[in-house]
Write an enzyme that holds these catalytic residues in place. Structure first.
Site, PDB file in Angstrom:
ATOM      1  N   SER A 165       0.086  -1.215  -6.368  1.00  0.00           N
ATOM      2  CA  SER A 165       1.115  -1.046  -5.312  1.00  0.00           C
ATOM      3  C   SER A 165       1.109  -2.248  -4.474  1.00  0.00           C
ATOM      4  CB  SER A 165       0.275   0.313  -4.413  1.00  0.00           C
ATOM      5  OG  SER A 165       1.583   0.702  -3.542  1.00  0.00           O
ATOM      6  N   ASP A 429       7.310   6.847 -11.078  1.00  0.00           N
ATOM      7  CA  ASP A 429       6.884   6.349  -9.747  1.00  0.00           C
ATOM      8  C   ASP A 429       8.189   5.884  -8.910  1.00  0.00           C
ATOM      9  OD1 ASP A 429       5.731   5.299  -7.397  1.00  0.00           O
ATOM     10  OD2 ASP A 429       5.070   3.460  -8.626  1.00  0.00           O
ATOM     11  N   HIS A 454       2.488   6.140 -10.305  1.00  0.00           N
ATOM     12  CA  HIS A 454       2.284   4.886  -9.480  1.00  0.00           C
ATOM     13  C   HIS A 454       0.786   4.311 -10.019  1.00  0.00           C
ATOM     14  CE1 HIS A 454       2.882   2.526  -6.258  1.00  0.00           C
ATOM     15  NE2 HIS A 454       1.607   2.903  -5.578  1.00  0.00           N
TER      16      HIS A 454
END
Length: 486
Positions: A165, A429, A454
């Site tokens: 991320s 995601d 994710h």
């Protein structure tokens, strides 16, 4: 590991006489999990401002160590911390440790400044938050690597950085900006392109909901429209309060109140899609048993009533799985909590800090400004107003737009130019829309993972996970092996 190196690490980890551990929290309102035993806190003397040579102030930055796989001449793996407390569970679990065991790597994890226990300043006032930026964070990593290499006598060992991320973006950017220090990077689910308005997030949510249930997004949209209709009349507030288990009776006195309520409800669905069918249990995360399939099965169950009634069951199912009693959907409370600049404040786990970074660097505002998504009521203007309400009137659309432009000018956005970076992205995601989804060069690879969510490649393997994940992890390992041997 050599005796002198082990002794130095032990001194770094025990000098402060602290052995605390907290969970990594992606969303500030989630509760920390139980601490992980036997992973001591270590502390590093870090610079406050890397871009002002006249500023000699320092602070203590937290990091963690796993030296159990280290072999002579092996690489150093560095996991980059992000927008929440660094979770020492990553020193015991995760695909990067599988790679480390096979490649003889020393594993380190550095907590991001201003998050967790890494407090560079006495508080998080707006004045002090000017030291919170991705550029300062990258310089933290560079200084940490330089000093640790010397102190631990690591010589010319190759450093590989990992992150998922926002830390995935940091991993890519560290390789980009410090190529003399970072030999390679694995940037999982990394949104490297900053945008002010990000309606594509909810567009991917809609597409992901439709993967196995084509009618699911339409039912979700009908439910959202029904909520909007109910909001038009005060006599419905008690029903909405009870149906969605709000902590207090719904009170709507402004457009921001309405948008915050709608956003608060929608975020539960956004979270389900983003982390669909993942393997985050080792982090202490609850609710993993509620998946897109579970949600859409409920939205397809006509015996529950109209789409609104079905959606109420969805939200209550999620709350039960999370062990959450109620939803605080009052914008006034949110702003009050976010304005608290103390390290003990209700948003100090990461909420105040991360929203500040979105207002000053990235945008990433997940708005409903698209017709191709299932929700309503929280446009870009709502997110920009939050910046102003929390940090002051100087934070507005113009300043955010300029900041996002500067970020892309500095890092390159989609046009990042570097080498030896791997960009895995799960196509379920929503963040993959801002990531690298095709190879940039012969040694800068994108891995598109069908049916994966994710950061899914980072988690430990488990039975029943998407079949693409073992293949993706193996591809990452083969590339790292090749690069480290060259």
């Amino acid at each position: 590991m050599a005796a002198v190196q082990l002794l130095l690490l032990l001194l770094l980890c025990w000098e402060a006489a602290l052995c605390r551990a907290f969970t990594f929290v992606k969303l500030y309102h989630k509760k920390p999990a139980e601490p992980v035993d036997s992973v001591p806190d270590c502390w590093f003397l870090q610079k406050l401002d890397h871009f002002n040579g006249a500023d000699s102030r320092n602070w203590m930055q937290r990091f963690f160590v796993n030296d159990s796989f280290m072999q002579p001449g092996g690489p150093v793996f560095l996991m980059i911390g992000g927008e929440g407390p660094a979770n020492p569970a990553w020193m015991k679990y995760g695909s990067w440790l599988t790679f480390a065991e096979k490649l003889g790597a020393l594993c380190l994890m550095l907590e991001h400044r201003f998050y967790g226990l890494s407090h560079p300043t006495k508080d998080m006032s707006v004045e002090n938050l000017r030291y919170l930026s991705s550029r300062q964070a990258l310089a933290d990593i560079a200084h940490f690597q330089t000093v640790m290499t010397k102190q631990l006598k690591l010589g010319d060992r190759k450093w590989v950085v990992f992150g998922g991320s926002y830390p995935g973006s940091l991993a890519a950017w560290y390789r980009l900006k410090y190529p003399h220090l970072a030999y390679a990077a694995v940037a999982s689910s990394a949104p490297v392109n900053a945008v002010v308005n990000f309606p594509e997030y909810l567009e991917v949510v809609q597409n992901s909901l439709a993967r196995n249930h084509s009618a699911c997004p339409k039912a979700m949209k009908l439910a959202s429209d029904s909520i909007l209709e109910l909001l038009q009349y005060k006599e419905n507030y008690k029903k909405l309060t009870e149906d969605f288990r709000l902590c207090k009776l719904l009170q709507l006195q402004s457009d921001m109140d309405i948008s915050f309520f709608l956003d608060s409800i929608a975020e539960y669905m956004m979270d389900i899609v983003q982390y669909n069918n993942d393997n985050r249990e080792f982090e202490g995360v609850k609710g993993g048993n509620v998946t897109i399939q579970v949600v859409c099965d409920i939205m397809d169950n006509e015996s529950l009533g109209a789409p609104y009634d079905q959606f109420v069951v969805v939200i209550q199912t999620i709350l039960n799985a999370l062990g959450q009693k109620c939803i605080d959907a009052q914008y006034k409370n949110f702003v009050q909590e976010m304005r608290d600049d103390s390290w003990e404040g209700p948003a100090s786990q990461g909420g105040r800090q991360w929203v500040y970074q979105t207002c000053t660097e990235f945008g990433f505002f997940q708005s409903t400004d698209s017709d191709s998504q299932p929700f309503s009521g929280f446009p870009l203007s709502y997110h920009i107003q939050q910046c102003s309400d929390i940090y002051g009137s100087a934070f507005n659309l113009s300043t955010v737009t300029d900041a996002v432009q500067q970020t892309n000018e500095y890092y390159g956005g989609f046009g990042i130019k570097s080498s030896r970076i791997i960009f895995p992205n799960g196509l379920i995601d929503p963040w993959h829309a801002l990531g690298i989804n095709s190879n940039l060069s012969s040694d800068c690879f994108a891995i598109q993972m069908e049916d994966a969510a994710h950061c899914a490649d980072m988690y430990p393997e488990r039975p029943g996970e998407p079949s693409v994940l073992p293949m993706a992890r193996n591809f990452i390992f083969q590339l790292l092996t090749k690069w480290l041997q060259s």
